[in-house]
Structures are given as C-alpha cells and as structure tokens.
Design an enzyme around this catalytic site. Structure first.
Site, mmCIF file in Angstrom:
data_model
loop_
_atom_site.group_PDB
_atom_site.id
_atom_site.type_symbol
_atom_site.label_atom_id
_atom_site.label_comp_id
_atom_site.label_asym_id
_atom_site.label_seq_id
_atom_site.Cartn_x
_atom_site.Cartn_y
_atom_site.Cartn_z
ATOM 1 N N ASP A 287 0.868 -1.170 0.000
ATOM 2 C CA ASP A 287 0.000 0.000 0.000
ATOM 3 C C ASP A 287 0.915 1.233 0.000
ATOM 4 O OD1 ASP A 287 -3.158 0.649 1.707
ATOM 5 O OD2 ASP A 287 -2.086 1.778 0.176
ATOM 6 N N GLU A 483 -10.348 7.079 4.351
ATOM 7 C CA GLU A 483 -9.300 6.520 5.208
ATOM 8 C C GLU A 483 -9.314 7.154 6.594
ATOM 9 O OE1 GLU A 483 -6.294 6.202 1.456
ATOM 10 O OE2 GLU A 483 -5.611 5.351 3.325
HETATM 11 C C1 GLC Z 1 -4.234 4.429 -0.079
HETATM 12 C C2 GLC Z 1 -5.154 3.274 0.267
HETATM 13 C C3 GLC Z 1 -5.266 2.233 -0.809
HETATM 14 C C4 GLC Z 1 -5.075 2.874 -2.176
HETATM 15 C C5 GLC Z 1 -3.662 3.414 -2.248
HETATM 16 C C6 GLC Z 1 -3.393 4.145 -3.558
HETATM 17 O O1 GLC Z 1 -3.505 4.814 1.060
HETATM 18 O O2 GLC Z 1 -4.907 2.614 1.503
HETATM 19 O O3 GLC Z 1 -6.548 1.609 -0.673
HETATM 20 O O4 GLC Z 1 -5.293 1.917 -3.186
HETATM 21 O O5 GLC Z 1 -3.340 4.265 -1.171
HETATM 22 O O6 GLC Z 1 -4.176 5.309 -3.634
#
Ligand code: GLC
Length: 708
Positions: A287, A483
């Site tokens: 991530d 988030e």
């Molecule tokens: C974010 C998220 C993830 C996402 C990634 C790219 O922090 O946790 O779900 O796909 O970064 O944007």
C-alpha cells in the site's frame, strides 16, 4: 548518507523487434516470461518491482530507471481531466517505458473503487457498503464490467479494487469501502473481480487490503487486528480466498498489523498463506508507502525493503522516493539480503500479468472506449444499484409517497449535494461537498419523480415549512471522508445541523422521512422514535434518482443491512451474533408490503435523576442513572441533548463527551457496566449562556429513561 541510485543501466537490447520469443504473442505466456527474464539485467528486474506516483516521475525517468509501474493516488489527475487527457498522460509515460532496451511496457494503477472516480465525468457508482445491501453478486459483476470500460476508456489498465475487507468496527473510516461485516457476503460480492477482469476490455483487479484491515481493535487502518489465527481465518481470509479463486491478478497488502506484526513484513501470511495455501499466482503490491511503517519510524530503510520483499511483496508502491527505494533494493540484493530467486519470482509474477493483459501487444491507451465514460447505459446501471441499495429501516406508513397532489418539503445538507452523496474517493482522495461531479442529486431525483404533479419546496435548513405540506424529506448524514480522516473515536450521531433541520420539520407537525447519506450506520436510537420513516441511503454516488425511485414506490425497497445498526456508539464494535442488542440487526430491511412496528428501543429500562446548581453562566450537574431492566448493560452509555449554549467542561465518575449539542456519558474503566438495579452516579461542571434548561430526555444505551 546513501549515494542515490545513479548506476549505469545495462541490458541486452533486442536485435530485431518481434524477432525475440518474448515478443511473439503466439507463444505461451510462461515461455515469453522465461525468455524475457533471461534477457533482463538486475536493473531491469528491480525497476519492474517499483511503482512511482505520476506526479514525481517523467517518461525519461521510466526509461533511465526501468520503472515498471506508475499510479495515480486519490485525485492525482492530469490538468485536462477527461478521457483524452488521461490517455495522453498514460501514453506519454508508456513511451518512456518503451524506450528501454527491452521495451517492457509499464502498467498504470488507479483507485477506481466506485466507478473510475478520479476521472471527471465518470459514472460514480454506490460505494461498496450500499452494494452489500443489494445482496446481488451479479449486479456487482455488471458494475465491475462497466468500470473496466471506463478505466480502459481513460487509458489505465489496473484498478486497486475491490476492497474485500470485512468491516467489523463502524468507527473505521473505510467502513463504506467494505461490502459487509459478514465474510460470506463479502466473498459473494467478489464477483466485481470477474466483471473487471473477464471480458473485453479487461483491467487488472486488486483484492485489498490483505488481511484483517477491517478488524483492527481501534477501528483504524494502522491498527492491530488482535485475533487468534482461527478467528482471522474465519472472519477476514474468506473473501481473499474467493477473490483468488476468481483469478484476481493482484493483492494489495494492508497497513494494519496482526497481533503486533505489520502485514507489510509478514512472510507467513503473505507467502505461506496467500501464495502458498491459497495458491495466489498474481503479484502483491504494497500500500502507499506501506513499507515505511514496518519499523514504526518515518521513512524506509534498506532493512525494511529487504523484509518486505522477502515477506513476499512483489511490487512496492513507493510512491515518491523511488530513487532511494531502488538504491536500497539494489544494495540489499548485492549484500545477499534478498536472494535473486525472490527477485525473479516477483518479476515472473508481474511480467505474467503484463503479458496476459496484452500490454506488450497494445502498450498505448485504447481510446475506443472513451465514449463509455459516464455513458447513459452506465448511469442507468448505477441508478439500478442505487435503488436496490436503499434499506428501509423504519416506516410508519408514510412511504411510499404519492407523486401527485399537495406539497412536499425537502430539506437537509445532503439533499442537493452530489459531493455528499458520492462520498470519499470522488474526484479527489477525500471527496468534497458541493457540485463536484455531473449527475443527479437526490433532490433533483425527487423533482424528476414528481414533475408537475405536486409542488416540491426545498430549503436546506427546513426553514419555511408549515403544516400545509403533506410530507417532509430530510436528507442528512455525513460529509465526505476517506481513510483515516473518517475514523471516529467519539460520537457517531447526526451533527447539530442535521438534528436542527429534522426538528424544524417535525415541529411543523409534518410526517418526516429521514434519508441517511452516510458511509456507515449512525447513532440515531434516541431520535428515531420521532421520525416517521428512515431510509439508509449509504453513499449512492452520481445517480441520486435511484433514491426517489424507492421513496415514491416506483421500486419497492429491497435492500438489507450489510452491517449491524448500533443501538449506541458505545457498543462499537457491534456485529451479528456478538450478543449485543442492535437497534436494527444485520439483514434488517423493510419493504412496502409490510411495515414493521417501530423497532423502538425496549420499554424504558432506566430511571434518571438530573439536578444542577446554577450561577450566572456556569453550573454543576449531578446525574444518576439506574438500570431498571432485567439484563446487565455493558458498557453503559447515557446520552442527552443540550441547547446550543450549554457546554460540559469537566466531569467526574464518568467519561462525558460532547459533540455539538449531543452529550454522551460512559463508564470509567472501573464502572463500565450496570447490573440490573444498579445506579451510576456522576457529575460535571458546565457553562451556559444565560439559561440552563434541563435536557428533554435521557437514554441508557438507546432506551429512553423515565425521570425520577
Ligand atoms: C491508499 C489506500 C489504498 C489505495 C492506495 C493508492 O492509502 O490505503 O486503498 O489503493 O493508497 O491510492
């Protein structure tokens, strides 16, 4: 200070294009991968494992450093935010990748999590929690298919979706990204993967976030999932097993930890379980800067890079310090901290997907699908999903509303706000209130449904309503978040603005329908008794007309709760089968052939005394709450509503918090529960602005108390 990666890059340039096996599409993919791998230098291989954010990388960088993947973080769009602008961005970067000696195409990832939501004009589908309420895997698959068209139509080839997380704590800011608290339902909805990957055009899907992100003890992304392995396997693993069985091409690793160990460094769960036991043959991706968190310190080290790769991470979403990442990765390999077998395995997995998805044959954007972006057909599908996701929680007979005759009043901060109804991950990472994307607001949907057959009056705060209206609709709830910004440790009640709007409508004596636009259940137990009907609308997206389809009975509501609806925020986490009494249980949902009696909280099972000692602009209060029910209340939570001028300042013998006018008191660690007949007594100081009225009512875990 590490010298940044400036090494000369070497690899065997292909002699004659199409003369080499890896460039021959008639050969089996495994053979093409083997041939290409044999020609790749270490630099080529390390570049394939590197994903950079588009804003910090140029086509020349892709050429020089062999970078194999680029992403758009939430909202990271080209200046010209339309399909052509995105395709131009993609092609520019791709030409940089193709200028490398082996001409290995890059793969572009984006969070198309409810439609291709970064692209202005894209169809914005309901977020996953609403799709879970439909209980329809085929619908999810059709949405995946439509999304694949809008992703390819905008020049990308990989989406970081679906989230197959199992949301177990509604305090989590990503609850709406989950289909359900129930792992079986989440597994059933993994058909999105099939929709995305198995058709023409197709995009690579991502099952995320592996594993247990919805079950952390504090309801946050970075939290710790403290479960036995048996519990982790029964609650959080099944949807990944289902996605792997559907052939999901990538899996994103979770920020969270399991029993104290970060998933981004968890070899057992990533390699032994995901790749070994589940047989996942795609590639894993970290991530966003996830490897930075392994050691709990800012930034990432060579040791963290080595631990992540050795744990089984194949591609690292760096996303910004990609030069430093390449430096650490190369140093770790050269130091023998990462075996070449692991590097080759990661490359084999990544290159296999690039071959399977035709990137070598058609590396540039396929612009023939641009017209599908925001198309009428997709919006019709989205409207179907909206109406089928509506959950009728309560109906005292006011719904369905008649379309003809008289006057209908519409109010609420989310009635005429397409940004609120779309939620996070819409045009920007966090989403935003306001007229952000094209589509139909819930208000417009109501106006369209009624046409000239009746009068529809709108006022955001409800002002102007009177008894001449036959019904009032209050569209209220949450404003967008994504988030961590959506994590809620305190109150989960409606805000003061919403409560004031609803009260204004009720004060006019008009039957009131409350439509909740939110990414999760809200704490409404102490107000719902006064509302005539309640619809959980979730985050419907751009096609708000689907809400009116249900309100006016063109389609009876069929949605069923995909998550348990709390009786009190103090219950969180609250899930089906955990022994707690919900306001509305998992699976609850009315339709128009039956109107259940109001699921009022049980008959008053508490008694309260409230006394104050007032002075010019302050007061001291003493409260006692007695559990007059026959069951223990654990943990106990008492709530009441003050006027705007009353504030709690300092409490004792209980934890007292205030959000707007909503006040919540809960037990201290030494007095968390109330046995039958037991009394909790607590006090606090407060301030007021001239008057200090007694609150109209008090509740104990959602049940209204009698005043002693
Ligand atoms: C974010 C998220 C993830 C996402 C990634 C790219 O922090 O946790 O779900 O796909 O970064 O944007």
């Amino acid at each position: 200070m590490l010298a940044l990666f400036t090494g000369t890059l070497t690899s065997a340039a292909p002699a004659d294009a199409a003369a080499l096996p890896y460039q021959d599409p008639t050969l089996p993919v495994a053979q093409r991968v083997g041939d290409l791998l044999a020609r790749m230098s270490l630099d080529d291989k390390l570049g394939q494992m590197t994903q950079a954010e588009r804003a910090v990388v140029t086509p020349a960088d892709l050429t020089q450093y062999r970078i194999g993947s680029v992403l758009s973080g939430g909202g990271s769009a080209p200046a010209q935010n339309d399909p052509a602008g995105w395709a131009d961005l993609y092609d520019g970067l791709q030409r940089g990748a193709l200028a490398t000696p082996l001409q290995i195409p890059m793969i572009y990832g984006i969070d198309a999590v409810h439609g291709n939501n970064n692209v202005l004009g894209a169809t914005i589908f309901p977020h996953n929690i609403g799709l879970g309420a439909t209980r329809d895997p085929d619908l999810a698959q059709r949405i995946g298919r439509a999304t694949a068209e809008e992703v390819v139509g905008s020049g990308q080839d990989w989406t970081f979706a679906p989230c197959v997380c199992v949301a177990r704590n509604d305090r989590w800011g990503r609850t709406y990204e989950s289909f359900s608290e129930n792992p079986d339902l989440v597994s059933q909805m993994s058909t999105v993967v099939t929709g995305l990957q198995d058709g023409t055009p197709k995009v690579l899907a991502t099952a995320k976030h592996y594993v247990g992100d919805g079950g952390t003890t504090n309801g946050t992304d970075q939290g710790d999932t403290q479960l036995s392995e048996a519990e982790l396997r029964s609650v959080h693993l099944p949807p990944f097993r289902a996605a792997v069985q559907r052939g999901v091409g990538s899996v994103m690793i979770s920020f969270s930890s399991w029993n104290g160990q970060k998933l981004h460094g968890h070899r057992y769960l990533v390699t032994d379980v995901l790749k070994g036991e589940l047989g996942f043959t795609g590639f894993t991706v970290s991530d966003w800067a996830g490897i930075d968190q392994i050691d709990g310190q800012r930034g990432f080290t060579q040791a963290e890079v080595a631990q992540a790769i050795n744990a089984g991470l194949d591609m690292i979403m760096v996303p910004n310090e990609w030069r430093l990442f390449l430096t650490h990765l190369k140093a770790a390999v050269n130091a023998g901290q990462i075996p070449m077998s692991r590097i080759d395995d990661a490359n084999r997995r990544i290159l296999t997907k690039k071959f399977e998805y035709g990137l070598f044959e058609q590396p540039l954007a396929d612009r023939s699908y641009a017209s599908t972006v925001g198309s009428a057909a997709h919006r019709t599908l989205a409207r179907e999903a909206v109406r089928r996701s509506q959950v009728l929680l309560k109906n005292s007979g006011v719904l369905p509303l008649a379309k003809n005759g008289g006057k209908i009043f519409v109010a609420g901060k989310s009635a005429d706000d397409i940004g609120n109804q779309s939620g996070g991950w819409t045009l920007s990472w966090q989403g935003a209130s306001g007229n952000t994307v094209p589509g139909t607001t819930i208000l417009q949907g109501i106006r369209d449904a009624v046409g000239s057959q009746a009068t529809v009056t709108y006022a955001r705060d409800g002002s102007g309503i009177d008894g001449s209206y036959r019904a009032a609709i209050a569209v209220v709830g949450e404003t967008p978040y994504a988030e961590g910004a959506g994590d809620r440790t305190g109150s989960l009640t409606l805000d003061a603005t919403d409560l004031s709007t609803i009260n204004r409508l009720r004060a006019a004596g008009v039957p009131t329908v409350v439509v909740l636009v939110s990414g999760r259940p809200l704490d409404i137990a102490s107000q719902v008794g006064d509302w005539n009907a309640v619809v959980a609308s979730w985050l419907p997206g751009s096609e708000g007309g689907g809400v009116a389809d249900v309100l006016f009975g063109d389609h009876a509501p069929t949605g069923k709760l995909p998550v348990t609806w709390m009786r009190s925020a103090s219950q969180q986490p609250v899930n089906d089968g955990d022994g707690q009494t919900a306001l509305y249980p998992y699976g609850h949902g009315l339709t128009y052939t039956t109107t259940d009696p109001d699921p009022e909280p049980q008959p008053s099972s508490c008694r309260v005394t409230y006394t104050t000692n007032d002075w010019n602009n302050g007061f001291t209060a003493s409260v006692s709450v007695t559990n007059t029910g026959t069951a223990p209340v654990n943990p106990w939570s008492t709530q009441w509503t003050y006027t705007a001028g009353q504030r709690v300042t300092q409490a004792w013998s209980a934890r007292v918090t205030q959000s707007g006018t909503a006040v919540t008191a809960t037990g201290e660690a030494w007095n968390p529960s109330l046995a039958p007949g037991a009394t909790a007594t607590f006090g606090f100081n407060g301030s007021h602005t001239g008057s200090n009225p007694r609150p109209p009512s008090f509740t104990l875990n959602g049940s209204t108390c009698t005043a002693a």
